[in-house]
Design a protein around this motif. Structure first.
Motif, PDB file in Angstrom:
ATOM      1  N   UNK A   1      -1.619  -4.151  -7.229  1.00 27.31           N
ATOM      2  CA  UNK A   1      -2.866  -5.053  -6.829  1.00 27.31           C
ATOM      3  C   UNK A   1      -3.310  -4.553  -5.171  1.00 27.31           C
ATOM      4  N   UNK A   2      -3.314  -3.022  -4.786  1.00 27.47           N
ATOM      5  CA  UNK A   2      -3.459  -2.863  -3.555  1.00 27.47           C
ATOM      6  C   UNK A   2      -2.547  -2.988  -2.484  1.00 27.47           C
ATOM      7  N   UNK A   3      -1.587  -3.110  -2.881  1.00 30.45           N
ATOM      8  CA  UNK A   3      -0.555  -3.395  -1.848  1.00 30.45           C
ATOM      9  C   UNK A   3       0.818  -2.473  -2.152  1.00 30.45           C
ATOM     10  N   UNK A   4       1.527  -2.370  -1.136  1.00 37.63           N
ATOM     11  CA  UNK A   4       2.586  -1.624  -1.417  1.00 37.63           C
ATOM     12  C   UNK A   4       4.208  -2.677  -1.180  1.00 37.63           C
ATOM     13  N   UNK A   5       5.099  -2.468  -2.171  1.00 35.73           N
ATOM     14  CA  UNK A   5       6.235  -3.356  -1.942  1.00 35.73           C
ATOM     15  C   UNK A   5       7.030  -2.895  -0.831  1.00 35.73           C
ATOM     16  N   UNK A   6       7.933  -3.569  -0.333  1.00 33.24           N
ATOM     17  CA  UNK A   6       8.975  -3.345   0.602  1.00 33.24           C
ATOM     18  C   UNK A   6       9.726  -1.925   0.394  1.00 33.24           C
ATOM     19  N   UNK A   7      10.135  -1.867  -0.637  1.00 35.54           N
ATOM     20  CA  UNK A   7      10.740  -0.474  -1.299  1.00 35.54           C
ATOM     21  C   UNK A   7       9.939   0.637  -1.008  1.00 35.54           C
ATOM     22  N   UNK A   8       8.658   0.495  -1.406  1.00 35.97           N
ATOM     23  CA  UNK A   8       7.836   1.641  -1.390  1.00 35.97           C
ATOM     24  C   UNK A   8       7.537   1.969  -0.146  1.00 35.97           C
TER      25      UNK A   8
ATOM     26  N   UNK B   1       7.782   5.571   1.781  1.00 30.46           N
ATOM     27  CA  UNK B   1       6.907   6.185   2.310  1.00 30.46           C
ATOM     28  C   UNK B   1       7.215   6.612   3.872  1.00 30.46           C
ATOM     29  N   UNK B   2       7.926   5.595   4.617  1.00 27.58           N
ATOM     30  CA  UNK B   2       8.430   5.873   5.840  1.00 27.58           C
ATOM     31  C   UNK B   2       9.301   6.987   6.030  1.00 27.58           C
ATOM     32  N   UNK B   3      10.302   6.937   4.955  1.00 28.78           N
ATOM     33  CA  UNK B   3      11.254   7.943   4.934  1.00 28.78           C
ATOM     34  C   UNK B   3      10.423   9.607   4.648  1.00 28.78           C
TER      35      UNK B   3
ATOM     36  N   UNK C   1      -0.686   0.012  10.248  1.00 29.57           N
ATOM     37  CA  UNK C   1       0.118   0.938   9.445  1.00 29.57           C
ATOM     38  C   UNK C   1      -0.322   2.439   9.269  1.00 29.57           C
ATOM     39  N   UNK C   2      -1.258   2.778  10.031  1.00 32.28           N
ATOM     40  CA  UNK C   2      -1.944   4.074   9.645  1.00 32.28           C
ATOM     41  C   UNK C   2      -1.017   5.453  10.298  1.00 32.28           C
ATOM     42  N   UNK C   3       0.089   5.502  10.062  1.00 29.42           N
ATOM     43  CA  UNK C   3       0.699   6.339  10.677  1.00 29.42           C
ATOM     44  C   UNK C   3       0.380   7.784  10.332  1.00 29.42           C
ATOM     45  N   UNK C   4      -0.338   7.892   9.032  1.00 27.59           N
ATOM     46  CA  UNK C   4      -0.655   9.243   8.632  1.00 27.59           C
ATOM     47  C   UNK C   4      -2.015   9.768   9.579  1.00 27.59           C
ATOM     48  N   UNK C   5      -2.657   9.065  10.100  1.00 32.66           N
ATOM     49  CA  UNK C   5      -3.331   9.618  11.054  1.00 32.66           C
ATOM     50  C   UNK C   5      -2.764  10.300  12.230  1.00 32.66           C
ATOM     51  N   UNK C   6      -1.850   9.681  12.618  1.00 26.37           N
ATOM     52  CA  UNK C   6      -0.888  10.178  13.689  1.00 26.37           C
ATOM     53  C   UNK C   6      -0.392  11.427  13.552  1.00 26.37           C
ATOM     54  N   UNK C   7       0.089  11.827  12.065  1.00 22.63           N
ATOM     55  CA  UNK C   7       0.572  12.765  11.420  1.00 22.63           C
ATOM     56  C   UNK C   7      -0.659  13.995  11.658  1.00 22.63           C
ATOM     57  N   UNK C   8      -1.712  13.587  11.073  1.00 20.54           N
ATOM     58  CA  UNK C   8      -2.767  14.371  10.944  1.00 20.54           C
ATOM     59  C   UNK C   8      -3.253  14.911  12.487  1.00 20.54           C
TER      60      UNK C   8
ATOM     61  N   UNK D   1       2.385  21.938   5.069  1.00 13.82           N
ATOM     62  CA  UNK D   1       2.466  20.521   5.666  1.00 13.82           C
ATOM     63  C   UNK D   1       1.350  19.605   5.034  1.00 13.82           C
ATOM     64  N   UNK D   2       0.145  20.434   4.703  1.00  9.90           N
ATOM     65  CA  UNK D   2      -1.024  19.637   4.336  1.00  9.90           C
ATOM     66  C   UNK D   2      -0.744  19.206   2.639  1.00  9.90           C
ATOM     67  N   UNK D   3      -0.110  19.898   2.121  1.00 10.43           N
ATOM     68  CA  UNK D   3       0.048  19.937   0.779  1.00 10.43           C
ATOM     69  C   UNK D   3       1.358  18.529   0.627  1.00 10.43           C
ATOM     70  N   UNK D   4       2.122  18.734   1.298  1.00  2.00           N
ATOM     71  CA  UNK D   4       3.085  17.555   1.309  1.00  2.00           C
ATOM     72  C   UNK D   4       2.293  16.194   1.615  1.00  2.00           C
ATOM     73  N   UNK D   5       1.499  16.212   2.761  1.00  2.83           N
ATOM     74  CA  UNK D   5       0.610  15.102   3.045  1.00  2.83           C
ATOM     75  C   UNK D   5      -0.217  14.589   1.909  1.00  2.83           C
ATOM     76  N   UNK D   6      -0.932  15.526   1.022  1.00  6.27           N
ATOM     77  CA  UNK D   6      -1.746  15.330   0.052  1.00  6.27           C
ATOM     78  C   UNK D   6      -1.004  14.644  -1.077  1.00  6.27           C
ATOM     79  N   UNK D   7       0.347  15.017  -1.346  1.00  6.51           N
ATOM     80  CA  UNK D   7       1.019  14.640  -2.336  1.00  6.51           C
ATOM     81  C   UNK D   7       1.537  13.046  -2.144  1.00  6.51           C
ATOM     82  N   UNK D   8       1.860  13.028  -0.851  1.00 10.42           N
ATOM     83  CA  UNK D   8       2.320  11.792  -0.396  1.00 10.42           C
ATOM     84  C   UNK D   8       0.945  10.600  -0.432  1.00 10.42           C
TER      85      UNK D   8
END
Length: 389
Positions: free
Chosen positions: A275-282, A286-288, A229-236, A256-263
């Protein structure tokens, strides 16, 4: 879209339902195809996310009737310390391409002689070794941020530079290799199945149309990730390439990096509240947001705004700073917020230089040249601090 995974789905389903750490895993053929897998794509290994992760190289998997799809290389945690990963590979025999699934074991077995890179040069693994319950990384081939991970060493002898092609299968028309004595021994050892994270990782790739060779013609949309689930690296990685090539200006990179930092901050907050997880809605949210950032990266890299620094000492210095920024992004030494602040400063320097040149018929006087040099010196020190702590 109908997909039949044959035996490999049965293996994955059993693993997900009852993840027995010490289960015996077959090293035989689990699926077959009558068409050769595509060549291995070229990609940059993402930075290791932290201690205890082991690199597992990307590979072509197969789904009937849609064909081959690329499973991105990814850093994963082994089932327990002391285990190493033997990559999956395709072998051609009697007119059929057979898939040999990867597995965990105390030693690395035969993986077709395929040069997957980053320590998997065709035989064994040179990316690191276990020292008790601590994994030590060979930074000659592994992308590790040594300011965070300190269990490292350097061994350049494991680098395999002899393979000039990217053939992805063993046998006639591919890599001609047979198991050596050590690999035969490793193949007969007690093996452990892929982790649930690895199975989820492959399953996710199978549901992404951009990963199928029929859609990407051998150039997958995502080739590697820093973790499942490490899509953020692909973006970076895409941003780093844009900075390095000059297709992204300092201002575009800053935004772009300001938007990445905020996300990233939003994700950390959501995880802390769950507790360290994301809900399905979250996860969906994030994907959107990542989709929107991805579209912006693509638009910025293909618009008419490119970084032009000029063939002069000041221009060369500015270009060099951007290469250092790109490297900092690529190897994980600079996070999104740090890059945004650095590029904000670079954008300010660029504006000052442009204004001074316009005021002086395209050139800089001596004082303006000194001013630009002082500003770049300060920016250079900031980059150095961010990259090396």
């Amino acid at each position: 879209m109908k997909r039949i995974f044959r035996n490999i789905v049965l293996i994955a389903g059993l693993a997900a339902a009852a993840p027995q750490v010490n289960a015996q895993v077959s090293v035989g053929i689990s699926i077959s195809a009558h068409i050769a897998p595509p060549a291995l794509p070229v990609y940059t290994q993402p930075v290791c996310p932290g201690d205890g992760y082991i690199w597992t190289p990307g590979y072509w998997a197969y789904a009937d009737p849609d064909g081959y799809y690329w499973v991105p290389g990814v850093w994963v945690r082994p089932p327990h310390f002391g285990l190493l990963w033997t990559p999956a590979y395709w072998g051609f025999e009697d007119g059929v391409y057979g898939f040999h699934a990867g597995y965990w074991g105390p030693h690395v077995g035969f993986y077709g002689g395929i040069n997957y890179g980053y320590g998997y040069g065709g035989v064994g693994f040179g990316g690191g070794i276990w020292a008790g319950n601590v994994f030590r990384y060979n930074t000659a081939v592994a992308n590790v941020n040594t300011t965070i991970v300190h269990n490292t060493y350097v061994n350049n002898t494991v680098i395999n530079n002899t393979t000039v092609n990217r053939t992805s299968f063993n046998g006639q028309g591919g890599v001609n290799a047979r198991p050596n004595e050590q690999e035969r021994t490793a193949m007969n050892e007690h093996h452990t199945q892929p982790t649930s994270n690895q199975l989820d990782h492959e399953r996710t790739a199978s549901h992404d149309r951009s990963q199928f060779a029929s859609a990407n013609h051998g150039a997958p949309g995502t080739t590697a990730m820093n973790r499942v689930d490490g899509r953020r690296f692909d973006q970076q990685g895409r941003i780093a390439n844009g900075v390095s090539s000059g297709k992204l200006t300092a201002g575009e990179t800053k935004n772009l990096e300001n938007r990445e930092a905020n996300l990233n901050k939003e994700v950390r907050t959501d995880r802390a509240n769950n507790d360290g997880h994301l809900t399905n809605q979250e996860k969906s949210q994030v994907n959107q947001q990542q989709n929107r950032i991805s579209n912006s990266i693509n638009a910025d890299k293909h618009n008419s705004n490119n970084a032009h620094y000029g063939d002069n000492p000041i221009g060369e210095r500015r270009a060099n700073q951007q290469q250092r920024v790109a490297q900092g992004i690529r190897n994980g030494q600079m996070n999104a917020g740090e890059v945004a602040r650095t590029e904000n400063r670079e954008q300010g320097i660029n504006r000052t230089i442009r204004a001074n040149r316009q005021a002086n018929g395209g050139g800089l006087n001596r004082e303006q040249f000194r001013q630009a040099t002082r500003q770049q010196n300060r920016a250079g020190r900031q980059i150095n601090r961010q990259r090396h702590g």
